[in-house]
Structure formats: C-alpha cells, structure tokens
Design a protein around this motif. Structure first.
Motif, PDB file in Angstrom:
ATOM      1  N   GLU A   1       4.578  -0.665  -5.789  1.00 52.05           N
ATOM      2  CA  GLU A   1       4.107  -1.986  -5.372  1.00 52.05           C
ATOM      3  C   GLU A   1       5.246  -2.828  -4.796  1.00 52.05           C
ATOM      4  OE1 GLU A   1       0.978  -3.054  -5.063  1.00 52.05           O
ATOM      5  OE2 GLU A   1       0.490  -0.996  -5.642  1.00 52.05           O
ATOM      6  N   ASP A   2       6.398  -2.767  -5.430  1.00 49.54           N
ATOM      7  CA  ASP A   2       7.546  -3.566  -5.013  1.00 49.54           C
ATOM      8  C   ASP A   2       8.678  -2.621  -4.607  1.00 49.54           C
ATOM      9  OD1 ASP A   2       9.714  -5.231  -4.680  1.00 49.54           O
ATOM     10  OD2 ASP A   2       9.456  -6.285  -6.592  1.00 49.54           O
ATOM     11  N   PRO A   3       8.764  -2.276  -3.324  1.00 49.17           N
ATOM     12  CA  PRO A   3       9.768  -1.287  -2.900  1.00 49.17           C
ATOM     13  C   PRO A   3      11.208  -1.764  -3.091  1.00 49.17           C
ATOM     14  CG  PRO A   3       8.710  -2.269  -0.994  1.00 49.17           C
ATOM     15  CD  PRO A   3       7.964  -2.758  -2.198  1.00 49.17           C
ATOM     16  N   LEU A   4      11.451  -3.044  -2.970  1.00 52.13           N
ATOM     17  CA  LEU A   4      12.815  -3.544  -3.154  1.00 52.13           C
ATOM     18  C   LEU A   4      13.266  -3.379  -4.600  1.00 52.13           C
ATOM     19  CD1 LEU A   4      15.282  -4.780  -1.858  1.00 52.13           C
ATOM     20  CD2 LEU A   4      14.282  -7.048  -2.249  1.00 52.13           C
ATOM     21  N   SER A   5      12.397  -3.694  -5.523  1.00 47.28           N
ATOM     22  CA  SER A   5      12.717  -3.512  -6.940  1.00 47.28           C
ATOM     23  C   SER A   5      12.913  -2.033  -7.263  1.00 47.28           C
ATOM     24  CB  SER A   5      11.602  -4.100  -7.810  1.00 47.28           C
ATOM     25  OG  SER A   5      11.853  -3.857  -9.161  1.00 47.28           O
TER      26      SER A   5
ATOM     27  N   LEU B   1      24.868   2.863   0.493  1.00 53.12           N
ATOM     28  CA  LEU B   1      23.627   2.445   1.139  1.00 53.12           C
ATOM     29  C   LEU B   1      22.516   3.377   0.682  1.00 53.12           C
ATOM     30  CD1 LEU B   1      22.272   0.758   3.551  1.00 53.12           C
ATOM     31  CD2 LEU B   1      22.732   2.779   4.912  1.00 53.12           C
ATOM     32  N   LEU B   2      21.363   2.814   0.340  1.00 53.05           N
ATOM     33  CA  LEU B   2      20.196   3.599  -0.064  1.00 53.05           C
ATOM     34  C   LEU B   2      19.009   3.186   0.789  1.00 53.05           C
ATOM     35  CD1 LEU B   2      18.889   5.472  -2.464  1.00 53.05           C
ATOM     36  CD2 LEU B   2      17.984   3.284  -3.195  1.00 53.05           C
ATOM     37  N   ILE B   3      18.384   4.177   1.412  1.00 53.14           N
ATOM     38  CA  ILE B   3      17.121   3.960   2.116  1.00 53.14           C
ATOM     39  C   ILE B   3      16.049   4.535   1.204  1.00 53.14           C
ATOM     40  CG2 ILE B   3      15.731   4.460   4.160  1.00 53.14           C
ATOM     41  CD1 ILE B   3      18.386   4.834   5.706  1.00 53.14           C
ATOM     42  N   PHE B   4      15.149   3.684   0.747  1.00 49.91           N
ATOM     43  CA  PHE B   4      14.102   4.057  -0.204  1.00 49.91           C
ATOM     44  C   PHE B   4      12.766   4.117   0.541  1.00 49.91           C
ATOM     45  CE2 PHE B   4      10.691   3.017  -3.095  1.00 49.91           C
ATOM     46  CZ  PHE B   4      10.979   3.770  -4.218  1.00 49.91           C
ATOM     47  N   LEU B   5      12.120   5.270   0.478  1.00 47.68           N
ATOM     48  CA  LEU B   5      10.822   5.451   1.129  1.00 47.68           C
ATOM     49  C   LEU B   5       9.758   5.781   0.089  1.00 47.68           C
ATOM     50  CD1 LEU B   5      11.912   7.750   4.097  1.00 47.68           C
ATOM     51  CD2 LEU B   5      11.730   5.263   4.085  1.00 47.68           C
ATOM     52  N   ALA B   6       8.619   5.117   0.191  1.00 52.64           N
ATOM     53  CA  ALA B   6       7.471   5.392  -0.680  1.00 52.64           C
ATOM     54  C   ALA B   6       6.262   5.629   0.216  1.00 52.64           C
ATOM     55  CB  ALA B   6       7.226   4.230  -1.639  1.00 52.64           C
ATOM     56  N   PRO B   7       6.151   6.842   0.776  1.00 51.92           N
ATOM     57  CA  PRO B   7       5.089   7.112   1.750  1.00 51.92           C
ATOM     58  C   PRO B   7       3.681   6.926   1.198  1.00 51.92           C
ATOM     59  CG  PRO B   7       6.477   9.063   1.403  1.00 51.92           C
ATOM     60  CD  PRO B   7       7.034   7.968   0.582  1.00 51.92           C
ATOM     61  N   LYS B   8       3.476   7.214  -0.070  1.00 49.97           N
ATOM     62  CA  LYS B   8       2.145   7.060  -0.665  1.00 49.97           C
ATOM     63  C   LYS B   8       1.687   5.603  -0.587  1.00 49.97           C
ATOM     64  CE  LYS B   8       0.642   9.747  -4.088  1.00 49.97           C
ATOM     65  NZ  LYS B   8       0.524  10.339  -5.429  1.00 49.97           N
ATOM     66  N   SER B   9       2.618   4.685  -0.701  1.00 45.17           N
ATOM     67  CA  SER B   9       2.324   3.248  -0.621  1.00 45.17           C
ATOM     68  C   SER B   9       2.548   2.685   0.779  1.00 45.17           C
ATOM     69  CB  SER B   9       3.218   2.468  -1.584  1.00 45.17           C
ATOM     70  OG  SER B   9       3.121   2.960  -2.879  1.00 45.17           O
ATOM     71  N   GLN B  10       3.111   3.498   1.653  1.00 46.08           N
ATOM     72  CA  GLN B  10       3.487   3.094   3.001  1.00 46.08           C
ATOM     73  C   GLN B  10       4.429   1.892   2.964  1.00 46.08           C
ATOM     74  OE1 GLN B  10       0.113   2.778   5.612  1.00 46.08           O
ATOM     75  NE2 GLN B  10      -0.539   4.855   5.180  1.00 46.08           N
ATOM     76  N   LYS B  11       5.453   2.016   2.110  1.00 39.09           N
ATOM     77  CA  LYS B  11       6.440   0.952   1.957  1.00 39.09           C
ATOM     78  C   LYS B  11       7.837   1.556   1.938  1.00 39.09           C
ATOM     79  CE  LYS B  11       3.313  -2.056  -0.544  1.00 39.09           C
ATOM     80  NZ  LYS B  11       3.099  -2.879  -1.728  1.00 39.09           N
ATOM     81  N   PHE B  12       8.811   0.718   2.255  1.00 39.80           N
ATOM     82  CA  PHE B  12      10.199   1.153   2.190  1.00 39.80           C
ATOM     83  C   PHE B  12      11.081  -0.049   1.914  1.00 39.80           C
ATOM     84  CE2 PHE B  12       9.990  -0.233   6.560  1.00 39.80           C
ATOM     85  CZ  PHE B  12      11.243  -0.758   6.817  1.00 39.80           C
ATOM     86  N   ALA B  13      12.322   0.244   1.552  1.00 39.88           N
ATOM     87  CA  ALA B  13      13.329  -0.803   1.351  1.00 39.88           C
ATOM     88  C   ALA B  13      14.692  -0.191   1.631  1.00 39.88           C
ATOM     89  CB  ALA B  13      13.268  -1.350  -0.072  1.00 39.88           C
ATOM     90  N   VAL B  14      15.633  -1.047   1.949  1.00 42.03           N
ATOM     91  CA  VAL B  14      17.007  -0.627   2.170  1.00 42.03           C
ATOM     92  C   VAL B  14      17.895  -1.536   1.325  1.00 42.03           C
ATOM     93  CG1 VAL B  14      18.802  -0.212   3.885  1.00 42.03           C
ATOM     94  CG2 VAL B  14      16.403   0.003   4.542  1.00 42.03           C
ATOM     95  N   VAL B  15      18.758  -0.922   0.515  1.00 41.87           N
ATOM     96  CA  VAL B  15      19.662  -1.702  -0.334  1.00 41.87           C
ATOM     97  C   VAL B  15      21.069  -1.128  -0.211  1.00 41.87           C
ATOM     98  CG1 VAL B  15      17.873  -2.418  -1.962  1.00 41.87           C
ATOM     99  CG2 VAL B  15      19.147  -0.321  -2.393  1.00 41.87           C
TER     100      VAL B  15
END
Length: 143
Positions: free
Chosen positions: A40-44, A64-78
């Motif tokens: 639900e919250d890709p940044l968290s 650097l981390l690129i986080f992908l959650a394809p099932k939710s169609q969301k991503f974040a970069v931290v």
C-alpha cells in the motif's frame, strides 16, 4: 499486474549489466528490489527494505534502492542521507518522473535502464570510488 508477467517483461541481464556499469567508478551500492507482495505504501516498504539490506549503515551513506511492487503497480526510490544531501529533492523528483513516464508506457526495462544511467552519473560525480569496486555483490533482490 501479475508479478510473473512483470518479471517476464523485464530484461534481467540488461538491468544487471546496467547496475554494474552504474556502480563502476563509485563507492555507492545500487539495489533493485522486486516485491512479490501487495504494497500500500511503497515508500515505507522501500525504507524498510533499505534497512533490512543494511544499506543505511553503509559507511558513505550513499546507497540507492529502487523498490518495485508490480502486484500493486507501485514503486519508490530511496537512498542514503549523504546521497540525498548531495542531489537534493529535485533530482529524486526527476528520477521518479523518468521511471513513471516509462512505466506508464509499459517500458519497464527501458525505464530502469534510464534511471540506472542517471543514478550512475550522479553517484560517480559525488561519490567516486576510493576502494576496489564492489559491483555485483547484490544488485537485484526479489522477495
């Protein structure tokens, strides 16, 4: 999107090579994290994985981390605090916009390659390698 469909549409070999290339000449680590769960919250979630992978404890705080959650169609970069201090919020916004533009067109590999090239350039500029290259230690992680 089903994770299986996403994974089959991404060219892992090209992405792995792009991560290695982006890390060459820098002391930074880059990790692509692909989650198989709904988020639900890709940044968290990205921040949690950043901590679990001990990227926040890197001496230079420039990972650097690129986080992908394809099932939710969301991503974040931290990234680490030193990286954020060097590049500022505008750079992060540009990186997110770059990924968003490609992902909306279902051009996942191209978006990741473009973002890795952009990240590699800034990492080499601000965090040149002083020690032997550590590339390839863990660049793509799936959960």
């Amino acid at each position: 999107m089903k994770v299986k469909h996403f994974l089959s549409s991404v060219d892992h070999d090209r992405i792995h090579q792009a991560i290695k290339t982006a890390e060459q000449g820098t002391s930074s680590d880059i990790v692509l994290f692909i989650s198989h769960r709904r988020v639900e919250d890709p940044l968290s979630a990205a921040n949690d994985e950043f901590k679990k992978l001990h990227l926040e404890t890197a001496t230079d705080r420039n990972s650097l981390l690129i986080f992908l959650a394809p099932k939710s169609q969301k991503f974040a970069v931290v990234g680490g605090t030193a990286l954020h201090d060097k590049v500022g919020q505008a750079w992060w916004d540009e990186l997110i916009a770059l990924l968003t533009r490609h992902f909306k067109e279902n051009r996942y590999t191209e978006g990741l390659l473009a973002s890795l090239e952009k990240a590699g350039h800034v990492l080499k500029t601000h965090f040149p390698a002083e020690a032997p290259d550590r590339t390839g230690q863990r660049d793509i992680v799936e959960e």
